[in-house]
Design an enzyme around this catalytic site. Structure first.
Site, PDB file in Angstrom:
ATOM      1  CE  LYS A  60     -11.572  52.117 -56.703  1.00  0.00           C
ATOM      2  NZ  LYS A  60     -13.013  51.899 -56.947  1.00  0.00           N
TER       3      LYS A  60
ATOM      4  CD  GLU B 260     -14.678  51.625 -64.322  1.00  0.00           C
ATOM      5  OE1 GLU B 260     -14.578  51.668 -63.071  1.00  0.00           O
ATOM      6  OE2 GLU B 260     -14.836  50.562 -64.946  1.00  0.00           O
TER       7      GLU B 260
ATOM      8  CB  SER C  31     -10.586  54.069 -49.414  1.00  0.00           C
ATOM      9  OG  SER C  31     -10.582  55.455 -49.713  1.00  0.00           O
TER      10      SER C  31
END
Length: 393
Positions: free
Chosen positions: A91, A113, A379
């Site tokens: 991210k 969010e 991830s």
């Protein structure tokens, strides 16, 4: 072969995409559409972004040959170690890119969010670095199950606001963030964490995450003398890590793409988030895509053990890959994801995020040839999911 990578000028990947936003938001979205390519393409922007990825995030992340996993499944498995990034997941790639973009646009306030909390932590981290105000919307349910990440966000100076409507998870957090953006349109940039939302967000996020597949190509070439694997596997909720992992392979016919969706308690259980299996054409959070919805268009509440995959839609990039049969989709249940997480931990000494465990679970579902080169995107790391793992030991 078709160009699957980029949307058309109206933000469509095939029949999916576009920008369906309230009139009050249109100036913001239009400004982004008009300026994002020009800004992020400049040598100055690219140098600042690449320097941060290298010196702050710790890229390139390793492409690790998982010897024990490869022996068990009788194939050649490489793990792209996004879990080793600063903040613990992929991210941060997008969060830094969008914060840099927001500064160029003169925005002083950032909203985001988050579901699993990784995007919230990454955004709060980037805002702390760039001295920008940060507000993160997070479902009340996710706040309870991802407490360590909530603590990190607060420590980084972000304001965490609970979403208390609906299922109190990711989709509700997106709704709250969009409301905020409508009310603070001129001062605020909304950093969407996945390849969802109105154009240009799906393309913008995919471009910032494409560093993943860019690195895989040269790392694989270094290791085995060829750039392209036979298979690339990633988990998909909205789909940002998968978009980044597929990006430089999506137009290469020789590379097969596999996406793992959250099957929850099973496709027929009423508690699932497997959008491509259960969804139909609809509009969610500003774009046309595949959405889990009733016959009259009401969104069906999704369920997944992993907060980051607990979303009732899928990004238009992936919806197009699914309908065009360019990507093979698997539905992975909560139990299957847990089993794969424990397996990786025990045989490779790596604790994966529950999201990533869905991608690993494909190894039980599909038979690969002995000499196939299979790259799986890991991830994120499993620290945030430790409580859930301990409950299921």
């Amino acid at each position: 072969m078709k160009n699957y990578r980029n949307p058309d000028e109206n933000g469509y990947y095939g029949e999916f995409g576009g920008a369906f936003v309230p009139e009050m938001l249109y100036p913001n979205v239009e400004e982004l559409q008009e300026k994002y390519i020009d800004i992020i393409s400049t040598p100055e922007f690219q140098k600042e972004f690449r320097d941060l990825l290298k010196d702050y995030v710790g890229r390139a992340t390793p492409l690790y040959f998982a010897k024990n996993l490869s022996e068990k499944y009788q194939t050649q498995i490489y793990l792209k170690r996004e879990d080793l990034n600063h903040t613990g997941a992929h991210k941060i790639n997008n969060a830094l890119g969008q914060v840099l973009l927001a500064k160029k646009l003169g925005k002083k306030r950032i909203i985001a969010e988050t579901g699993a909390g990784q995007h919230g932590v990454a955004t709060a981290t980037a805002c702390a670095l760039m001295n920008l105000e940060c507000i993160v919307y997070m479902g009340e349910v996710d706040i309870a199950r991802q407490a360590p990440n909530v603590g990190r966000m607060k420590m980084l100076g972000a304001t965490v606001i609970p979403a208390t409507s609906g299922s109190k998870t990711l989709k509700d957090a997106v709704n709250e963030a969009l409301r905020d953006w409508i009310n603070n349109a001129t001062t605020t940039h909304y950093i969407i964490g996945s390849v969802v939302g109105p154009h240009p967000f799906p393309d913008l996020v995919a471009r910032f995450q494409s560093v993943i597949s860019e690195e895989i190509k040269w790392q694989l070439n270094e290791k085995i003398g060829r750039e392209n694997p036979d298979y690339v596997i990633a988990c998909v909720g909205g789909g940002s890590n998968a978009a980044g992992t597929f990006y430089h392979f999506v137009n290469e016919e020789s590379v097969k793409l596999i996406a793992a969706e959250a099957g929850g308690c099973g496709l027929d259980s009423g508690k699932s988030a497997a959008t491509t299996f259960l969804g139909t054409l609809g509009i969610l959070h500003g774009s046309k895509s595949i959405v889990m919805q009733t016959d009259d268009g009401q969104v069906i509440e999704p369920h997944s053990i992993s907060a980051g995959l607990d979303y009732p839609g899928i990004g238009p990039f992936h919806a197009n890959l699914f309908t065009e049969k360019r990507t093979e989709f698997f539905s992975i249940t909560d139990d299957e994801a847990l089993k794969s997480a424990f397996e990786l931990t025990k045989i490779e000494g790596i604790i994966p995020a529950l999201e990533s465990a869905h991608a690993l679970a494909v190894l039980e579902k599909k038979k690969f040839a002995k000499d196939d080169v299979v790259v799986i995107c890991l991830s994120g790391r499993g620290d945030k999911d430790l409580e859930m793992y301990l409950q299921n030991l």
